[in-house]
Each structure stands twice: as structure tokens, then as C-alpha cells.
Design a protein around this motif. Structure first.
Motif, mmCIF file in Angstrom:
data_model
loop_
_atom_site.group_PDB
_atom_site.id
_atom_site.type_symbol
_atom_site.label_atom_id
_atom_site.label_comp_id
_atom_site.label_asym_id
_atom_site.label_seq_id
_atom_site.Cartn_x
_atom_site.Cartn_y
_atom_site.Cartn_z
ATOM 1 N N ALA A 1 26.470 -36.753 8.388
ATOM 2 C CA ALA A 1 27.609 -35.658 7.853
ATOM 3 C C ALA A 1 26.988 -34.375 7.288
ATOM 4 O O ALA A 1 27.031 -33.122 7.609
ATOM 5 N N GLU A 2 25.901 -34.758 6.454
ATOM 6 C CA GLU A 2 25.173 -33.620 5.772
ATOM 7 C C GLU A 2 24.237 -33.003 6.765
ATOM 8 O O GLU A 2 24.020 -31.747 6.737
ATOM 9 N N VAL A 3 23.802 -33.651 7.566
ATOM 10 C CA VAL A 3 22.978 -33.152 8.559
ATOM 11 C C VAL A 3 23.837 -32.095 9.527
ATOM 12 O O VAL A 3 23.336 -31.113 9.694
ATOM 13 N N ARG B 1 27.393 -30.692 4.306
ATOM 14 C CA ARG B 1 28.521 -30.863 3.136
ATOM 15 C C ARG B 1 27.833 -32.206 1.967
ATOM 16 O O ARG B 1 27.238 -32.884 2.231
ATOM 17 N N ARG B 2 28.431 -31.578 0.628
ATOM 18 C CA ARG B 2 28.146 -32.573 -0.221
ATOM 19 C C ARG B 2 29.097 -32.495 -1.317
ATOM 20 O O ARG B 2 30.029 -31.556 -1.314
ATOM 21 N N GLY B 3 29.111 -33.383 -2.270
ATOM 22 C CA GLY B 3 30.354 -33.331 -3.259
ATOM 23 C C GLY B 3 31.535 -34.196 -2.944
ATOM 24 O O GLY B 3 31.380 -35.153 -2.057
ATOM 25 N N ALA B 4 32.492 -34.188 -4.054
ATOM 26 C CA ALA B 4 33.568 -35.436 -3.994
ATOM 27 C C ALA B 4 34.323 -35.421 -2.722
ATOM 28 O O ALA B 4 34.602 -36.396 -2.061
ATOM 29 N N GLU C 1 25.830 -44.592 3.368
ATOM 30 C CA GLU C 1 24.705 -43.820 3.246
ATOM 31 C C GLU C 1 24.199 -43.167 4.953
ATOM 32 O O GLU C 1 23.959 -42.079 4.772
ATOM 33 N N ASN C 2 24.553 -44.082 5.810
ATOM 34 C CA ASN C 2 24.424 -43.350 7.094
ATOM 35 C C ASN C 2 25.478 -42.328 7.507
ATOM 36 O O ASN C 2 25.201 -41.327 8.008
ATOM 37 N N ALA C 3 26.877 -42.605 7.006
ATOM 38 C CA ALA C 3 27.757 -41.715 7.108
ATOM 39 C C ALA C 3 27.478 -40.529 6.383
ATOM 40 O O ALA C 3 27.639 -39.179 7.139
ATOM 41 N N ARG C 4 26.914 -40.531 5.116
ATOM 42 C CA ARG C 4 26.671 -39.285 4.328
ATOM 43 C C ARG C 4 25.520 -38.696 4.900
ATOM 44 O O ARG C 4 25.713 -37.452 5.218
ATOM 45 N N PHE C 5 24.594 -39.386 5.340
ATOM 46 C CA PHE C 5 23.233 -38.716 5.900
ATOM 47 C C PHE C 5 23.819 -37.632 7.287
ATOM 48 O O PHE C 5 23.152 -36.600 7.067
ATOM 49 N N ALA D 1 34.943 -38.307 0.124
ATOM 50 C CA ALA D 1 36.288 -38.934 0.519
ATOM 51 C C ALA D 1 36.315 -38.830 2.071
ATOM 52 O O ALA D 1 36.793 -39.857 2.563
ATOM 53 N N LEU D 2 35.676 -37.677 2.806
ATOM 54 C CA LEU D 2 35.955 -37.837 4.226
ATOM 55 C C LEU D 2 35.202 -38.669 4.869
ATOM 56 O O LEU D 2 35.355 -39.523 5.797
ATOM 57 N N ASP D 3 33.898 -39.158 4.099
ATOM 58 C CA ASP D 3 32.990 -40.116 4.731
ATOM 59 C C ASP D 3 33.668 -41.604 4.626
ATOM 60 O O ASP D 3 33.797 -42.375 5.681
#
Length: 215
Positions: free
Chosen positions: A101-103, A107-110, A95-99, A114-116
């Protein structure tokens, strides 16, 4: 090939001159290492490069154009890892990685997911993906911060003491990732007190005076 450069830069913090007449140049596919004693201005220079701190004098350029003319475009080139880890303790590792990366990239989606996971795997954290970050060691938190470099693809990496808290194996892993980034045409500027293998990197030594010169 792109060139990130600064000419005749000056920096003032709290009315105290940190450095002046400082110039640098780093090309895509290469790295610049900042060294020097505490208080010499390494972190200040990195923050200035990232647009987080205004220059008191001089200018920054990208391929000859003043970055101040389009600061948003410049921010879009930068991946910044500061001295702090900026890890949210109540989120899991993934969740940290996604947060972040999105900030950084919206980015969102599959493909983004995969990058996360790719970033976590490269930094040895795949097995901890569902672990709340508050249970991580200092070294694991640092590796989580560094994994953001691979989740958000940016050509310029600005890194403040990137290997702090890492053991020898993790340092070697980071060095491999850094070498790949440069080999793929990226560029990096890193401040460090300890040796980091950056083949072919130029070195800029900052001293605790108001003068600094390009190396």
C-alpha cells in the motif's frame, strides 16, 4: 463518468505479433472480462493497459485524452494484480499489506492502517495478520494480494486471473468486492479462464491469431 479505451492496438512480444487491430472501451461503473486460450494475449493486453508494456500500434485513452501524454497520471489510476502474488515471505500478512500500500500510494498513518486491516478483514485474513506470509497457503497468498485493492483506492482495477487458487467461498467474496467497486463508480478489466460473476460485464474474446476485435 470516465471512459478507458483502446483503439486499433497492436502488441508484439519477442518479435512475434500477439494481436493487432484490437479495440476496447470500458466505462466507470462497469467491467470488461478478457477470455481466450493460453497465448492469446490476455496478460499482454492487461500489461499494455497498465503501461507495463508498450503498444506496437494504436493508442490508449482516458476520457478521450491519450494516456501517453501523462503516464504518471495514468499509473496513479491503476491498481494492478498480476498472475503472481508478489508476497514477501518474511513479512507478516499485515506487513505485506502495509508495504504494498505504501509503495503504491505512499500512505502512512492511522487512516492507512485502518484501510490495510479493512482489506484483510474483507478477504478473511484478519486472524492471520501477525502470521509470516511463508506459512500461508496458495489461496491465502492470493487473498493477501487481492486485499491490496481495498488498501489502495484506485478507480481502475486490472486483474490477471484474480481467482486462481481460491476456493468457492473466497471466489464469492472476491465477486462481492468487485461488484462493490463497480457500483461505487470504479471500473475493472480482468483476464480469466474460469467464470467470475460480473453482472453486466462486457466480454472480449482473444484468439490465438494476430487478429482481435472488440466485443
Amino acid at each position: 463518468m470516465s471512459v478507458f479505451a483502446g483503439s486499433d492496438l497492436g502488441c508484439v512480444r519477442g518479435e512475434r505479433p500477439v494481436f493487432r487491430h484490437l479495440s476496447f472501451s470500458v466505462e466507470s461503473g462497469s467491467a470488461l472480462t478478457l477470455t481466450g486460450a493460453n497465448g492469446a494475449g490476455k496478460s499482454s493486453l492487461l500489461r499494455l493497459m497498465a503501461g507495463l508494456l508498450p503498444a506496437a500500434a494504436g493508442r490508449l485513452t482516458w476520457d478521450g485524452g491519450d494516456v501517453a501524454a501523462d503516464p504518471e497520471a495514468h499509473r496513479g489510476r491503476i491498481a494492478w494484480i498480476g498472475a503472481g502474488d508478489a508476497v514477501k515471505p518474511n513479512l507478516t500478512v499485515l506487513e505485506n499489506a502495509r508495504f504494498w500500500a505504501e509503495v503504491a500510494g505512499g500512505r502512512r498513518g492511522a487512516a492507512a492502517a485502518a484501510l490495510d486491516r479493512f482489506g484483510l478483514d474483507r478477504f478473511g485474513l484478519a486472524g492471520l495478520a501477525d502470521t509470516p506470509a511463508r506459512f500461508l497457503s496458495q489461496g491465502q497468498r492470493r487473498r493477501l494480494a487481492l486485499s491490496r485493492l481495498l488498501a489502495v483506492r484506485r478507480p481502475v482495477w486490472l486483474l490477471d486471473e484474480p481467482t486462481v487458487g481460491l476456493d468457492a467461498g473466497a471466489v464469492a467474496g472476491f465477486e462481492a468486492v468487485l461488484a462493490e467497486h463497480c457500483r461505487d463508480g470504479g471500473l475493472a478489466v480482468l483476464a480469466t479462464h474460469v467464470p467470475i460473476a460480473t453482472p453486466g460485464a462486457r466480454v472480449l474474446v482473444l484468439r490465438r491469431t494476430t487478429e482481435a476485435a472488440a466485443c
